[in-house]
Design a protein around this motif. Structure first.
Motif, mmCIF file in Angstrom:
data_model
loop_
_atom_site.group_PDB
_atom_site.id
_atom_site.type_symbol
_atom_site.label_atom_id
_atom_site.label_comp_id
_atom_site.label_asym_id
_atom_site.label_seq_id
_atom_site.Cartn_x
_atom_site.Cartn_y
_atom_site.Cartn_z
ATOM 1 N N THR A 265 18.404 12.192 -12.933
ATOM 2 C CA THR A 265 17.005 11.860 -13.250
ATOM 3 C C THR A 265 16.478 10.797 -12.299
ATOM 4 N N LYS A 266 17.332 9.786 -12.042
ATOM 5 C CA LYS A 266 16.912 8.719 -11.129
ATOM 6 C C LYS A 266 16.657 9.284 -9.733
ATOM 7 N N ARG A 267 17.558 10.176 -9.281
ATOM 8 C CA ARG A 267 17.380 10.798 -7.952
ATOM 9 C C ARG A 267 16.073 11.570 -7.872
ATOM 10 N N LEU A 268 15.710 12.262 -8.981
ATOM 11 C CA LEU A 268 14.472 13.039 -8.991
ATOM 12 C C LEU A 268 13.236 12.145 -8.980
ATOM 13 N N MET A 269 13.371 10.956 -9.581
ATOM 14 C CA MET A 269 12.196 10.088 -9.759
ATOM 15 C C MET A 269 11.906 9.192 -8.567
ATOM 16 N N ARG A 270 12.905 8.968 -7.690
ATOM 17 C CA ARG A 270 12.651 8.090 -6.532
ATOM 18 C C ARG A 270 13.422 8.587 -5.324
ATOM 19 N N ASP A 271 12.785 8.472 -4.158
ATOM 20 C CA ASP A 271 13.395 8.942 -2.931
ATOM 21 C C ASP A 271 13.987 7.738 -2.198
ATOM 22 N N ALA A 272 15.320 7.557 -2.350
ATOM 23 C CA ALA A 272 15.971 6.368 -1.791
ATOM 24 C C ALA A 272 15.810 6.298 -0.275
ATOM 25 N N GLY A 273 15.824 7.478 0.384
ATOM 26 C CA GLY A 273 15.696 7.494 1.846
ATOM 27 C C GLY A 273 14.342 6.952 2.285
ATOM 28 N N VAL A 274 13.287 7.391 1.617
ATOM 29 C CA VAL A 274 11.937 6.908 1.957
ATOM 30 C C VAL A 274 11.855 5.399 1.704
ATOM 31 N N ILE A 275 12.379 4.977 0.551
ATOM 32 C CA ILE A 275 12.315 3.557 0.184
ATOM 33 C C ILE A 275 13.070 2.705 1.206
ATOM 34 N N ALA A 276 14.274 3.149 1.601
ATOM 35 C CA ALA A 276 15.057 2.384 2.577
ATOM 36 C C ALA A 276 14.332 2.343 3.925
ATOM 37 N N GLY A 277 13.663 3.435 4.281
ATOM 38 C CA GLY A 277 12.914 3.468 5.544
ATOM 39 C C GLY A 277 11.769 2.458 5.536
ATOM 40 N N VAL A 278 11.044 2.385 4.420
ATOM 41 C CA VAL A 278 9.940 1.416 4.320
ATOM 42 C C VAL A 278 10.506 -0.011 4.395
ATOM 43 N N MET A 279 11.642 -0.234 3.736
ATOM 44 C CA MET A 279 12.265 -1.569 3.792
ATOM 45 C C MET A 279 12.573 -1.974 5.226
ATOM 46 N N GLU A 280 13.065 -1.011 6.014
ATOM 47 C CA GLU A 280 13.409 -1.332 7.411
ATOM 48 C C GLU A 280 12.176 -1.729 8.205
ATOM 49 N N THR A 281 11.098 -0.965 8.010
ATOM 50 C CA THR A 281 9.844 -1.279 8.715
ATOM 51 C C THR A 281 9.344 -2.658 8.299
ATOM 52 N N GLU A 282 9.363 -2.925 7.003
ATOM 53 C CA GLU A 282 8.916 -4.234 6.510
ATOM 54 C C GLU A 282 9.796 -5.359 7.067
ATOM 55 N N SER A 283 11.123 -5.118 7.070
ATOM 56 C CA SER A 283 12.056 -6.184 7.465
ATOM 57 C C SER A 283 11.803 -6.646 8.889
ATOM 58 N N ALA A 284 11.510 -5.691 9.783
ATOM 59 C CA ALA A 284 11.262 -6.064 11.181
ATOM 60 C C ALA A 284 10.065 -7.012 11.250
ATOM 61 N N GLN A 285 9.006 -6.681 10.511
ATOM 62 C CA GLN A 285 7.808 -7.535 10.539
ATOM 63 C C GLN A 285 8.060 -8.848 9.809
ATOM 64 N N PHE A 286 8.828 -8.769 8.735
ATOM 65 C CA PHE A 286 9.129 -9.961 7.937
ATOM 66 C C PHE A 286 9.866 -10.997 8.816
ATOM 67 N N LEU A 287 10.852 -10.510 9.581
ATOM 68 C CA LEU A 287 11.626 -11.420 10.440
ATOM 69 C C LEU A 287 10.736 -12.047 11.508
ATOM 70 N N ASN A 288 9.846 -11.233 12.089
ATOM 71 C CA ASN A 288 8.906 -11.784 13.073
ATOM 72 C C ASN A 288 8.039 -12.858 12.447
ATOM 73 N N ARG A 289 7.542 -12.548 11.234
ATOM 74 C CA ARG A 289 6.660 -13.499 10.552
ATOM 75 C C ARG A 289 7.413 -14.786 10.214
ATOM 76 N N LEU A 290 8.696 -14.652 9.798
ATOM 77 C CA LEU A 290 9.488 -15.835 9.423
ATOM 78 C C LEU A 290 9.571 -16.833 10.576
#
Ligand code: COA
Length: 255
Positions: free
Chosen positions: A206-231
């Motif tokens: 059910t959890k797998r059907l309700m959320r796409d871990a791959g998409v979520i991890a991809g967004v985290m990576e994009t955010e992290s790069a900007q987050f580190l720059n901002r830090l």
């Protein structure tokens, strides 16, 4: 190992308790490491059927330790354990339950977007003041928060630091229930135990059907790069210095 994160496994429920009350449970690298250990244990240990996140004291967490952020800003070192924790959240396959009292700042709120059931005390106050710290949203919250509460409300939380109380969080689907604070732990424990008695295979599917871990991890990576720059930006250094000096930041000198 850190004394600021306790781990207990009872009746299939792995309880992870933040315990750094004097610093409002602000999260250090060591605490992220211990949280990651807990989430990784949950993945590999069949005895763990549910993970319950809770905290000692009157605040869930004041978010990332701002001293640690300042260190990254000064030294350029990567916050390895934060990244490990976010990855573990994205890929968690077992149910996560959160019990939140008082302040949940920054990652204290964004981690709730990865929890399957969220129980709040009536005094819970959720904030994501990333822009005020010269940062950007993390933990895939740039995707998940607008998806839950709409762009306008999410933007006001990110950019203006607008707070969300427990009743509103329940009304807009961020949380399941708002409870009197003294009932929170008992209800959370009972809810987690009920989940633990459900068929684990069906819960995972059910959890797998309700959320796409791959998409979520991809967004985290994009955010992290900007987050580190901002830090490492002068704006962020000003924000962390202002917190340490207990004054309001002055961003007027930065273009
Ligand atoms: N990092 C490091 N230390 C923190 C902290 C954080 N994120 N949040 C609180 N603390 C420390 C304070 O420095 C203080 O330490 P001291 O007693 O040694 O001076 C102690 O915790 C208590 O905090 P205080 O600010 O006095 O409590 P409060 O009840 O007045 O306010 C908060 C609570 C959470 C509103 C306030 O501490 C705060 O805004 N913290 C920063 C939150 C933040 O921006 N987090 C990062 C999000 S990305």
């Amino acid at each position: 190992m850190t004394e600021h994160l306790r781990r207990d496994l009872t009746d299939g429920v792995l309880t992870l308790t933040l315990d750094r009350v004097d610093k409002k449970n602000a999260l250090t690298e060591a605490m992220y490491a211990a949280l990651s250990d807990g989430l990784e244990q949950a993945e590999s240990d069949p005895a763990v059927r549910v993970v319950l996140l809770r905290a000692e004291g009157e605040s869930f967490t004041a978010g990332n330790d701002l001293g640690d952020f300042a260190k990254v800003a000064m030294t350029g070192e990567n916050p390895v354990q934060v990244t490990r924790f976010l990855r573990a959240l994205a890929h968690a396959s077992k149910p996560l339950v959160a019990a939140v009292r008082g302040r949940a700042v920054g990652v204290g709120t964004t981690l709730l977007l990865h929890c399957d059931l969220v129980l709040l005390a009536e005094d819970a106050l959720l904030t994501t003041p990333f822009v005020g710290l010269a940062l950007v949203p993390e933990a895939a919250s740039s995707l998940l928060l607008p998806a839950r509460i709409g762009h306008a409300r999410a933007y006001a939380m990110f950019a203006l630091g607008e707070a969300m109380g427990a009743a509103e969080a329940v009304a807009c689907g961020l949380a399941n229930k708002a409870l009197p604070a003294e009932q929170l732990d008992a209800v959370a424990r009972d809810t987690a135990r009920r989940l633990a008695s459900q068929p684990a295979g069906a819960l995972a599917a059910t959890k797998r059907l309700m959320r796409d871990a791959g998409v979520i991890a991809g967004v985290m990576e994009t955010e992290s790069a900007q987050f580190l720059n901002r830090l490492r930006s002068p704006e962020a250094r000003e924000a962390f210095q202002a917190f340490a000096e207990r004054r309001a930041p002055d961003f007027s000198k930065f273009g």
